[in-house]
Design an enzyme around this catalytic site. Structure first.
Site, short mmCIF file in Angstrom:
data_model
loop_
_atom_site.label_atom_id
_atom_site.label_comp_id
_atom_site.label_asym_id
_atom_site.label_seq_id
_atom_site.Cartn_x
_atom_site.Cartn_y
_atom_site.Cartn_z
N ASP A 13 0.94 -1.44 -0.08
CA ASP A 13 -0.03 -0.08 -0.02
C ASP A 13 0.92 1.24 0.09
O ASP A 13 0.14 2.40 0.58
CB ASP A 13 -0.95 0.04 1.01
CG ASP A 13 -1.72 -1.21 1.33
OD1 ASP A 13 -2.20 -1.64 0.29
OD2 ASP A 13 -1.97 -1.57 2.54
N LYS A 16 2.44 2.35 -4.96
CA LYS A 16 3.14 2.08 -6.35
C LYS A 16 2.24 2.31 -7.54
O LYS A 16 3.01 2.50 -8.45
CB LYS A 16 3.52 0.53 -6.21
CG LYS A 16 4.27 0.20 -5.05
CD LYS A 16 4.43 -1.33 -5.02
CE LYS A 16 3.40 -2.24 -4.55
NZ LYS A 16 2.81 -2.00 -3.08
N GLY A 40 -4.13 -4.20 -4.59
CA GLY A 40 -5.24 -2.81 -5.30
C GLY A 40 -4.58 -1.67 -5.43
O GLY A 40 -3.59 -1.27 -4.85
N HIS A 41 -4.52 -1.03 -6.80
CA HIS A 41 -3.94 0.31 -6.89
C HIS A 41 -5.29 1.09 -7.47
O HIS A 41 -6.03 0.72 -8.01
CB HIS A 41 -3.29 -0.10 -8.40
CG HIS A 41 -1.96 -0.94 -8.12
ND1 HIS A 41 -1.27 -1.35 -9.09
CD2 HIS A 41 -1.30 -1.27 -7.24
CE1 HIS A 41 -0.35 -2.03 -8.56
NE2 HIS A 41 0.03 -1.96 -7.17
N GLN A 223 2.39 -5.74 -3.23
CA GLN A 223 2.60 -5.77 -1.84
C GLN A 223 3.94 -5.38 -1.34
O GLN A 223 4.14 -4.26 -2.14
CB GLN A 223 2.62 -7.39 -1.28
CG GLN A 223 1.04 -7.99 -1.41
CD GLN A 223 0.73 -8.72 -2.61
OE1 GLN A 223 1.51 -9.38 -3.07
NE2 GLN A 223 -0.20 -8.35 -2.84
#
Ligand code: IMP
Length: 435
Positions: A13, A16, A40-41, A223
């Protein structure tokens, strides 16, 4: 310009997605190399917000090669939903490629993930319950089902039968669950495969060709370093290797393909799920960071635990990943907190002191960050576009981090927008790559 790996330097988180999105503009290809839809992005483009779990962030550039590599574990239901969502918004998907060798998350992996956590009770890991661990376990046990198997009904059925066999005992309470019905599962997965077929490819040659042509290839990690199954805070980790070295295995290139490794770190620390966190805050400052930083998971919506920047863990991330650059995100979240603090070493029981990240689980669980104080700033920094635009205290904070890590800061993010970024001179090699 060559291969650049981008990894999380903390517990995931770190932001990235935005970094990869900005660099993807200069790249020929972006390749995801591990993890699955536990990641999740969030990408903000103008007024639009996009959330991705599997598709690399570069997909918003028309025709950009975006590869889901062999090291990824892929839930085809989720990938199809992501594809449908992007199609509805008119995104060009012609650059999407999915490795035929990536492993598939099956309905029983989800059930096993839930059951495993329930069995652990209070000692649960706090997984995202997306079936990640059980899928990687099957891969290692050679009971995995791969993307290429979706294209052959007979093989698919045989492999599902073989994979289910040793799980019967554990899954007996779900014996009558329609999700485990062999016929239904086969039909569903054949249908997923049919829809994914145009994108399925032999993916390593995509990277080889681009690298041979001297183009920039970005290897996108999911991650973070401290969630790595080998180098993280085991067993409170994910089931893959988010470290830079895994880009080679998960994308199918050799170590000589990697020229740079950039680690992304927030200006403070967060963690979701259980496990040690030496700089965790349980006070108002922690709550303030959580609120100002919107620290709730993209994938599960869980509140993230917040704490001061941990330079012991970051120095470890520099070594484990061989970082050549560090990206600091969410610096704006610290505005108004004065003084700021950061851990430069840990203290343990009975007066012990550690400069290096402890390898032993029992030591790490009891370690607390020994904090130094640094001056904070009050001015809004969201409009800064050069380091010199930042107040002296913010510049001082970044210089301190750089000094502690011995690696240049290449980018600093000062807000969620695409333009809210500072590129430093150290990033020039990547920025000047031909688009
Ligand atoms: P799993 O990857 O779902 O098995 O979860 C294992 C651990 O990794 C849990 O602590 C999760 O919260 C954490 N985790 C997995 N993916 C992410 C991520 O993308 N960001 C942050 N934490 C993650």
């Amino acid at each position: 310009m060559p291969g650049l790996v981008i990894v999380g330097a903390q517990w995931g988180d770190e932001g990235k997605g935005k970094v990869v999105d900005l660099i993807a503009e200069h790249a020929d290809a972006v390749i995801r190399f591990q993890g699955g839809n536990n990641a999740g992005h969030t990408i903000v483009r103008g007024d639009e917000t996009y959330k991705f779990h599997l598709i690399p962030s570069g997909i918003l550039y028309k025709g950009k090669l975006c590869v889901v590599g062999n090291g990824v574990v892929l839930d085809p239901r989720v990938l199809n939903e992501e594809i449908d969502g992007l199609r509805k918004r008119g995104t060009d998907l012609s650059g999407l490629r999915i490795s035929a060798n990536a492993h598939l998350i099956m309905p029983y992996h989800l059930l096993l993930d839930h059951a495993g956590e329930a069995r652990l009770g209070k000692r649960e890991i706090g997984t995202t319950k997306r079936g990640i661990g059980p899928c990687y376990a099957d891969k290692a046990a050679r009971l995995g089902i791969r993307v290429q198997d979706l294209l052959d009904e007979k093989i698919l059925k045989q492999k599902i039968t073989a994979a289910l066999e040793p799980k019967r005992q554990t899954l007996r309470e779900f014996a009558k669950d329609p999700r485990l019905d062999l016929h239904t599962m086969t039909e569903d997965y054949l249908a997923f495969g049919h829809r994914l077929e145009p994108y399925i490819a032999d993916t390593p040659p995509i990277a080889w060709r681009a690298l041979d042509d001297g183009r920039l290839v970005v290897f996108e990690g999911a991650q973070g370093t401290l969630l790595d199954i080998d180098h993280g805070t085991y067993p409170f980790v994910t089931s893959s290797n988010p470290v830079a070295g895994a880009a080679c295995v998960g994308a199918g290139v050799g170590p000589n393909a990697i020229d740079d490794a950039w680690g992304v770190s927030k200006a403070y620390c967060t963690r979701v799920g259980a496990g040690p966190f030496p700089t965790e805050l349980h006070d108002e400052t922690g709550a303030r960071i959580q609120g100002a930083g919107g620290e709730f998971g993209t994938t599960t919506g869980r509140p993230r635990r917040c704490g001061w920047l941990d330079l012991v863990a970051l120095r470890y991330a520099v070594r484990v990943n061989g970082l050549t650059g560090v990206v600091i995100t969410k610096l704006d979240v610290l505005t108004g907190i004065d003084p700021l603090r950061a851990a430069t070493r840990y203290t343990g029981p009975e007066g012990a002191s550690f400069d290096d990240f402890p390898y032993h689980q029992s030591v790490l669980h009891r370690a607390r960050g020994a904090l130094v104080e640094l001056p904070g700033w009050e001015d809004d920094i969201t409009g800064a576009r050069r380091l010199v635009d930042l107040p002296p205290a913010a510049q001082g904070y970044l210089s301190f981090v750089e000094e502690q890590l011995g690696v240049p800061i290449v980018m600093v993010s000062v807000g969620p927008g695409r333009d809210q970024i500072i590129w430093t001179d150290a990033a020039e090699r990547v920025r000047s790559a031909p688009a």
